[in-house]
Design a protein around this motif. Structure first.
Motif, PDB file in Angstrom:
ATOM      1  N   SER A   8      27.412 -42.929  43.848  1.00 47.31           N
ATOM      2  CA  SER A   8      27.599 -42.934  42.412  1.00 47.31           C
ATOM      3  C   SER A   8      26.900 -41.707  41.843  1.00 47.31           C
ATOM      4  O   SER A   8      25.796 -41.380  42.230  1.00 47.31           O
ATOM      5  N   ARG A   9      27.568 -41.015  40.909  1.00 45.35           N
ATOM      6  CA  ARG A   9      27.001 -39.802  40.344  1.00 45.35           C
ATOM      7  C   ARG A   9      26.766 -39.985  38.864  1.00 45.35           C
ATOM      8  O   ARG A   9      27.549 -40.616  38.171  1.00 45.35           O
ATOM      9  N   THR A  10      25.711 -39.382  38.403  1.00 49.77           N
ATOM     10  CA  THR A  10      25.487 -39.305  36.974  1.00 49.77           C
ATOM     11  C   THR A  10      25.616 -37.834  36.588  1.00 49.77           C
ATOM     12  O   THR A  10      25.175 -36.956  37.324  1.00 49.77           O
ATOM     13  N   THR A  11      26.240 -37.589  35.462  1.00 52.01           N
ATOM     14  CA  THR A  11      26.439 -36.222  35.020  1.00 52.01           C
ATOM     15  C   THR A  11      25.164 -35.705  34.379  1.00 52.01           C
ATOM     16  O   THR A  11      24.668 -36.303  33.424  1.00 52.01           O
ATOM     17  N   PRO A  12      24.639 -34.592  34.902  1.00 47.76           N
ATOM     18  CA  PRO A  12      23.442 -34.022  34.292  1.00 47.76           C
ATOM     19  C   PRO A  12      23.755 -33.511  32.886  1.00 47.76           C
ATOM     20  O   PRO A  12      24.883 -33.110  32.603  1.00 47.76           O
ATOM     21  N   SER A  13      22.751 -33.496  32.038  1.00 44.40           N
ATOM     22  CA  SER A  13      22.935 -32.988  30.691  1.00 44.40           C
ATOM     23  C   SER A  13      23.038 -31.464  30.727  1.00 44.40           C
ATOM     24  O   SER A  13      22.651 -30.816  31.702  1.00 44.40           O
ATOM     25  N   PHE A  14      23.524 -30.907  29.631  1.00 48.69           N
ATOM     26  CA  PHE A  14      23.592 -29.456  29.517  1.00 48.69           C
ATOM     27  C   PHE A  14      22.205 -28.843  29.694  1.00 48.69           C
ATOM     28  O   PHE A  14      22.039 -27.862  30.408  1.00 48.69           O
ATOM     29  N   GLU A  16      19.613 -29.962  31.309  1.00 55.13           N
ATOM     30  CA  GLU A  16      19.168 -30.037  32.711  1.00 55.13           C
ATOM     31  C   GLU A  16      19.835 -28.937  33.532  1.00 55.13           C
ATOM     32  O   GLU A  16      19.181 -28.281  34.343  1.00 55.13           O
ATOM     33  N   LEU A  17      21.138 -28.758  33.333  1.00 57.71           N
ATOM     34  CA  LEU A  17      21.853 -27.733  34.081  1.00 57.71           C
ATOM     35  C   LEU A  17      21.426 -26.333  33.651  1.00 57.71           C
ATOM     36  O   LEU A  17      21.242 -25.445  34.481  1.00 57.71           O
ATOM     37  N   ASP A  18      21.259 -26.131  32.361  1.00 56.30           N
ATOM     38  CA  ASP A  18      20.886 -24.811  31.852  1.00 56.30           C
ATOM     39  C   ASP A  18      19.509 -24.380  32.337  1.00 56.30           C
ATOM     40  O   ASP A  18      19.215 -23.183  32.415  1.00 56.30           O
ATOM     41  N   ALA A  19      18.660 -25.325  32.695  1.00 53.44           N
ATOM     42  CA  ALA A  19      17.323 -25.009  33.192  1.00 53.44           C
ATOM     43  C   ALA A  19      17.359 -24.477  34.633  1.00 53.44           C
ATOM     44  O   ALA A  19      16.382 -23.896  35.102  1.00 53.44           O
ATOM     45  N   LEU A  20      18.486 -24.649  35.325  1.00 56.12           N
ATOM     46  CA  LEU A  20      18.609 -24.205  36.709  1.00 56.12           C
ATOM     47  C   LEU A  20      18.930 -22.715  36.769  1.00 56.12           C
ATOM     48  O   LEU A  20      19.504 -22.147  35.839  1.00 56.12           O
ATOM     49  N   SER A  21      18.606 -22.110  37.894  1.00 53.86           N
ATOM     50  CA  SER A  21      18.965 -20.704  38.105  1.00 53.86           C
ATOM     51  C   SER A  21      20.476 -20.588  38.281  1.00 53.86           C
ATOM     52  O   SER A  21      21.156 -21.569  38.608  1.00 53.86           O
ATOM     53  N   ILE A  96      28.343 -24.554  34.688  1.00 59.22           N
ATOM     54  CA  ILE A  96      27.864 -25.709  33.913  1.00 59.22           C
ATOM     55  C   ILE A  96      29.047 -26.549  33.447  1.00 59.22           C
ATOM     56  O   ILE A  96      29.029 -27.785  33.573  1.00 59.22           O
ATOM     57  N   ASP A  97      30.075 -25.906  32.941  1.00 59.69           N
ATOM     58  CA  ASP A  97      31.256 -26.628  32.474  1.00 59.69           C
ATOM     59  C   ASP A  97      31.876 -27.441  33.612  1.00 59.69           C
ATOM     60  O   ASP A  97      32.201 -28.624  33.436  1.00 59.69           O
ATOM     61  N   TYR A  98      32.017 -26.828  34.771  1.00 62.09           N
ATOM     62  CA  TYR A  98      32.622 -27.523  35.901  1.00 62.09           C
ATOM     63  C   TYR A  98      31.785 -28.725  36.330  1.00 62.09           C
ATOM     64  O   TYR A  98      32.310 -29.812  36.577  1.00 62.09           O
ATOM     65  N   LEU A  99      30.486 -28.525  36.404  1.00 59.55           N
ATOM     66  CA  LEU A  99      29.605 -29.624  36.824  1.00 59.55           C
ATOM     67  C   LEU A  99      29.611 -30.778  35.827  1.00 59.55           C
ATOM     68  O   LEU A  99      29.528 -31.942  36.218  1.00 59.55           O
ATOM     69  N   GLN A 100      29.741 -30.471  34.568  1.00 56.62           N
ATOM     70  CA  GLN A 100      29.754 -31.545  33.560  1.00 56.62           C
ATOM     71  C   GLN A 100      31.100 -32.265  33.518  1.00 56.62           C
ATOM     72  O   GLN A 100      31.154 -33.448  33.220  1.00 56.62           O
ATOM     73  N   ARG A 101      32.179 -31.567  33.800  1.00 59.49           N
ATOM     74  CA  ARG A 101      33.509 -32.186  33.738  1.00 59.49           C
ATOM     75  C   ARG A 101      33.847 -33.006  34.974  1.00 59.49           C
ATOM     76  O   ARG A 101      34.733 -33.842  34.940  1.00 59.49           O
ATOM     77  N   HIS A 102      33.175 -32.738  36.086  1.00 58.84           N
ATOM     78  CA  HIS A 102      33.553 -33.417  37.328  1.00 58.84           C
ATOM     79  C   HIS A 102      32.403 -34.212  37.827  1.00 58.84           C
ATOM     80  O   HIS A 102      31.757 -34.319  38.603  1.00 58.84           O
TER      81      HIS A 102
END
Length: 102
Positions: A8-14, A16-21, A96-102
């Motif tokens: 089961s996956r939870t979608t990270p918030s923007f 959270e993702l934006d904080a990544l390299s 980021i868009d791809y990770l949030q949409r899928h």
């Protein structure tokens, strides 16, 4: 509880993702796209690279007999050497868009 056959996956918030390299975002987006066999994602990313003209002959359409996910990843590595330069903001947004949409 997990779904049958997959976690089961939870979608990270923007945030959270934006904080990544950019490289971490790329790794996550590429792993997900490979898992989904989403060649269209790879070609959309490659078209934004400075040397994208070299990939113009490979259309990436799902019914084409040409490119595969592995070929797309190989092209990515050849074109970038992981130096994102001026394309970094656009690539980050795409990842980021791809990770949030899928």
């Amino acid at each position: 509880m997990t779904e049958s056959g997959s976690e089961s996956r939870t979608t990270p918030s923007f945030a959270e993702l934006d904080a990544l390299s950019t490289e971490e975002l790329r790794e996550r987006a590429f792993a997900l796209a490979r898992e989904r066999r989403d060649i269209g994602f790879f070609w959309s990313v490659i078209r934004h690279l400075p040397n994208a003209d070299e990939a113009a002959a490979l259309d990436g359409s799902p019914n084409s007999a040409g490119p595969t996910v592995d070929e797309a990843v190989a092209l990515w590595r050849e074109f970038t050497g992981h130096g994102y330069e001026e394309t970094a903001p656009l690539l980050r947004a795409a990842f980021i868009d791809y990770l949030q949409r899928h």
